[in-house]
Design a protein around this motif. Structure first.
Motif, mmCIF file in Angstrom:
data_model
loop_
_atom_site.group_PDB
_atom_site.id
_atom_site.type_symbol
_atom_site.label_atom_id
_atom_site.label_comp_id
_atom_site.label_asym_id
_atom_site.label_seq_id
_atom_site.Cartn_x
_atom_site.Cartn_y
_atom_site.Cartn_z
ATOM 1 N N SER A 89 0.898 -1.408 0.383
ATOM 2 C CA SER A 89 0.021 -0.075 -0.016
ATOM 3 C C SER A 89 0.905 1.317 -0.303
ATOM 4 C CB SER A 89 -1.081 -0.142 1.397
ATOM 5 O OG SER A 89 -1.916 -0.856 1.480
ATOM 6 N N ARG A 90 0.185 2.235 -0.665
ATOM 7 C CA ARG A 90 0.796 3.694 -0.844
ATOM 8 C C ARG A 90 0.073 4.584 -0.002
ATOM 9 N NH1 ARG A 90 4.364 0.626 -2.047
ATOM 10 N NH2 ARG A 90 5.772 0.410 -3.929
ATOM 11 N N LEU A 91 0.312 5.359 1.279
ATOM 12 C CA LEU A 91 -0.955 5.837 1.799
ATOM 13 C C LEU A 91 -1.915 5.595 2.016
ATOM 14 C CD1 LEU A 91 0.661 9.212 -0.401
ATOM 15 C CD2 LEU A 91 1.722 8.826 2.134
ATOM 16 N N ALA A 92 -2.176 4.288 1.933
ATOM 17 C CA ALA A 92 -3.377 3.631 2.444
ATOM 18 C C ALA A 92 -4.056 3.609 1.603
ATOM 19 C CB ALA A 92 -3.362 4.041 4.203
ATOM 20 N N LEU A 93 -3.640 3.980 0.285
ATOM 21 C CA LEU A 93 -4.943 4.687 -0.220
ATOM 22 C C LEU A 93 -4.681 3.861 -1.965
ATOM 23 C CD1 LEU A 93 -4.834 8.570 -0.452
ATOM 24 C CD2 LEU A 93 -6.897 7.072 -0.270
ATOM 25 N N LEU A 94 -3.315 3.831 -2.434
ATOM 26 C CA LEU A 94 -3.354 2.779 -4.076
ATOM 27 C C LEU A 94 -2.703 1.490 -3.213
ATOM 28 C CD1 LEU A 94 -3.019 3.081 -6.342
ATOM 29 C CD2 LEU A 94 -0.635 3.376 -6.252
ATOM 30 N N HIS A 95 -3.449 0.466 -3.733
ATOM 31 C CA HIS A 95 -3.437 -0.935 -3.417
ATOM 32 C C HIS A 95 -2.524 -1.637 -4.499
ATOM 33 C CE1 HIS A 95 -4.175 0.198 0.783
ATOM 34 N NE2 HIS A 95 -5.851 1.266 -0.222
ATOM 35 N N SER A 96 -1.942 -2.337 -4.462
ATOM 36 C CA SER A 96 -1.064 -3.280 -5.345
ATOM 37 C C SER A 96 -1.565 -4.766 -4.290
ATOM 38 C CB SER A 96 -0.121 -2.561 -5.098
ATOM 39 O OG SER A 96 0.779 -4.016 -6.562
ATOM 40 N N CYS A 97 -2.173 -5.044 -4.817
ATOM 41 C CA CYS A 97 -2.083 -7.422 -4.348
ATOM 42 C C CYS A 97 -2.221 -8.429 -6.058
ATOM 43 C CB CYS A 97 -3.376 -7.349 -3.902
ATOM 44 S SG CYS A 97 -4.029 -6.374 -3.089
ATOM 45 N N GLU A 98 -0.596 -9.108 -5.842
ATOM 46 C CA GLU A 98 -0.417 -9.915 -6.487
ATOM 47 C C GLU A 98 -0.459 -11.183 -5.666
ATOM 48 O OE1 GLU A 98 3.069 -9.420 -8.018
ATOM 49 O OE2 GLU A 98 3.813 -7.781 -6.543
ATOM 50 N N ALA A 99 -0.879 -11.843 -6.256
ATOM 51 C CA ALA A 99 -0.548 -13.418 -6.305
ATOM 52 C C ALA A 99 -0.485 -14.722 -7.364
ATOM 53 C CB ALA A 99 -1.796 -14.088 -5.164
ATOM 54 N N THR A 100 -0.415 -15.987 -7.009
ATOM 55 C CA THR A 100 -0.586 -16.970 -8.143
ATOM 56 C C THR A 100 -1.623 -18.142 -7.877
ATOM 57 O OG1 THR A 100 2.154 -16.720 -8.412
ATOM 58 C CG2 THR A 100 0.364 -19.338 -9.205
ATOM 59 N N VAL A 101 -3.010 -18.086 -8.675
ATOM 60 C CA VAL A 101 -3.449 -18.881 -7.967
ATOM 61 C C VAL A 101 -3.101 -20.409 -8.519
ATOM 62 C CG1 VAL A 101 -5.905 -19.779 -8.453
ATOM 63 C CG2 VAL A 101 -5.788 -17.586 -8.296
ATOM 64 N N VAL A 102 -2.879 -21.685 -8.073
ATOM 65 C CA VAL A 102 -2.968 -22.450 -8.123
ATOM 66 C C VAL A 102 -4.390 -23.398 -7.849
ATOM 67 C CG1 VAL A 102 -1.635 -24.956 -7.443
ATOM 68 C CG2 VAL A 102 -0.531 -22.447 -6.855
ATOM 69 N N ALA A 103 -4.924 -23.889 -8.966
ATOM 70 C CA ALA A 103 -6.371 -24.646 -8.671
ATOM 71 C C ALA A 103 -6.309 -26.234 -9.556
ATOM 72 C CB ALA A 103 -6.599 -24.545 -9.246
ATOM 73 N N THR A 104 -6.788 -27.077 -8.905
ATOM 74 C CA THR A 104 -7.366 -28.261 -9.888
ATOM 75 C C THR A 104 -8.323 -27.772 -11.049
ATOM 76 O OG1 THR A 104 -5.802 -29.633 -8.346
ATOM 77 C CG2 THR A 104 -7.147 -31.114 -9.616
ATOM 78 N N THR A 105 -7.990 -28.552 -12.138
ATOM 79 C CA THR A 105 -9.745 -28.707 -12.965
ATOM 80 C C THR A 105 -9.740 -29.283 -14.015
ATOM 81 O OG1 THR A 105 -8.280 -27.783 -14.742
ATOM 82 C CG2 THR A 105 -9.316 -25.523 -13.277
ATOM 83 N N LYS A 106 -10.704 -29.511 -14.082
ATOM 84 C CA LYS A 106 -10.952 -30.934 -15.598
ATOM 85 C C LYS A 106 -10.100 -31.290 -16.395
ATOM 86 C CE LYS A 106 -16.158 -30.359 -15.089
ATOM 87 N NZ LYS A 106 -17.003 -30.953 -15.486
ATOM 88 N N GLU A 107 -9.482 -30.117 -16.292
ATOM 89 C CA GLU A 107 -8.055 -30.315 -17.450
ATOM 90 C C GLU A 107 -6.014 -30.423 -16.829
ATOM 91 O OE1 GLU A 107 -10.171 -27.950 -18.029
ATOM 92 O OE2 GLU A 107 -11.619 -28.470 -19.512
ATOM 93 N N GLY A 108 -6.724 -30.702 -15.552
ATOM 94 C CA GLY A 108 -5.306 -30.283 -14.932
ATOM 95 C C GLY A 108 -4.988 -29.707 -13.973
#
Length: 258
Positions: A76-95
């Motif tokens: 966060s910058r000055l509690a106003l501008l937020h940048s959230c990043e992550a990697t989603v790891v999931a299992t689907t029908k395709e793998g």
């Protein structure tokens, strides 16, 4: 004093140099184009695809049990501008699926974030978080704000480039003429622009380097050159803006000191 300087001034036509190097306006153009390109690339490549996906799935998104977030963090910058990043790891029908997420938005928030993985039931492999979906309009507004910065950076230097070209033409109309030294009053400075007043009371605005030192005559006057009824141009302390010989510069300085 000005009479002594006129006596020391060469009778030949004198060419003048522009106070600002010709590379400066174009250097600013290059910098601004680089900034604009970086902003447009960031929005188009990093932000827009996720915003489009989330906007389409915002009303039908559902939590996903077989998914987790890896390396998730929000800054966060000055509690106003937020940048959230992550990697989603999931299992689907395709793998197994791994999908990086980056969500940038403006919102007043202090403290930690807690996120849940959300998915689009109509499009396999499309994931988001409840943080990003709940703030989809914040993200759109933030992306538009960044685009506005890019547009400003894209167009900002062209006005200065036109002014520089106009000043260059004005200086060319003086350069090479039989110019007369004149005392010029300084009306004021506005950033890098100085306004000088000729003996007839006419104002002349010129762009100078940030730390320009003009050839002082005393009593608030500086040395300039002019042609009858035309523009007046101030000279720098070292007399480098006029193409004078070393002997001519020395004679003018001696006339001022006498």
């Amino acid at each position: 004093m000005i009479d002594r300087i006129r006596a020391a001034w060469p009778v030949r036509p004198v060419a003048l140099r522009t106070p600002l190097g010709s590379w400066r306006p174009w250097g600013l153009v290059v910098v601004c184009l680089a900034v604009a390109g970086g902003v447009f690339g960031f929005v188009g490549y990093a932000l827009a695809p996720g915003i489009i996906d989330d906007f389409q799935m915002r009303d039908r998104a559902r939590p996903v049990a077989m998914a987790r977030l890896e390396n998730g963090r929000c800054s966060s910058r000055l509690a106003l501008l937020h940048s959230c990043e992550a990697t989603v790891v999931a299992t689907t029908k395709e793998g197994p699926v791994r999908r990086p997420l980056l969500q940038v938005f403006a919102d007043f928030h202090m403290g930690n974030w807690s996120a849940t993985v959300m998915a689009d039931p109509q499009r396999a492999g499309v994931f988001s978080t409840d943080i990003g979906l709940d703030r989809i309009w914040h993200r759109i507004g933030t992306a538009l704000f960044f685009l506005a910065i890019g547009v400003v950076a894209l167009f900002a230097p062209w006005g200065g480039l036109r002014r520089a070209a106009a000043e260059k033409r004005r200086l060319a109309s003086l350069s090479g003429e039989a110019l007369a030294p004149v005392p010029l009053g300084i009306r004021g400075w506005e950033g890098q622009v100085v306004t000088v007043v000729d003996p007839r009371g006419g104002d002349h605005r010129w762009t100078m380097p940030p730390k320009a030192s003009l050839f002082a005559l005393g009593d608030g006057y500086v040395l300039g050159v002019a042609k009858p009824g035309g523009e007046a141009f101030p000279l720098d302390e070292k007399l480098r803006w006029a193409r004078l010989t070393t002997h001519e510069r020395a004679a003018i300085r001696q006339a001022r000191a006498a």
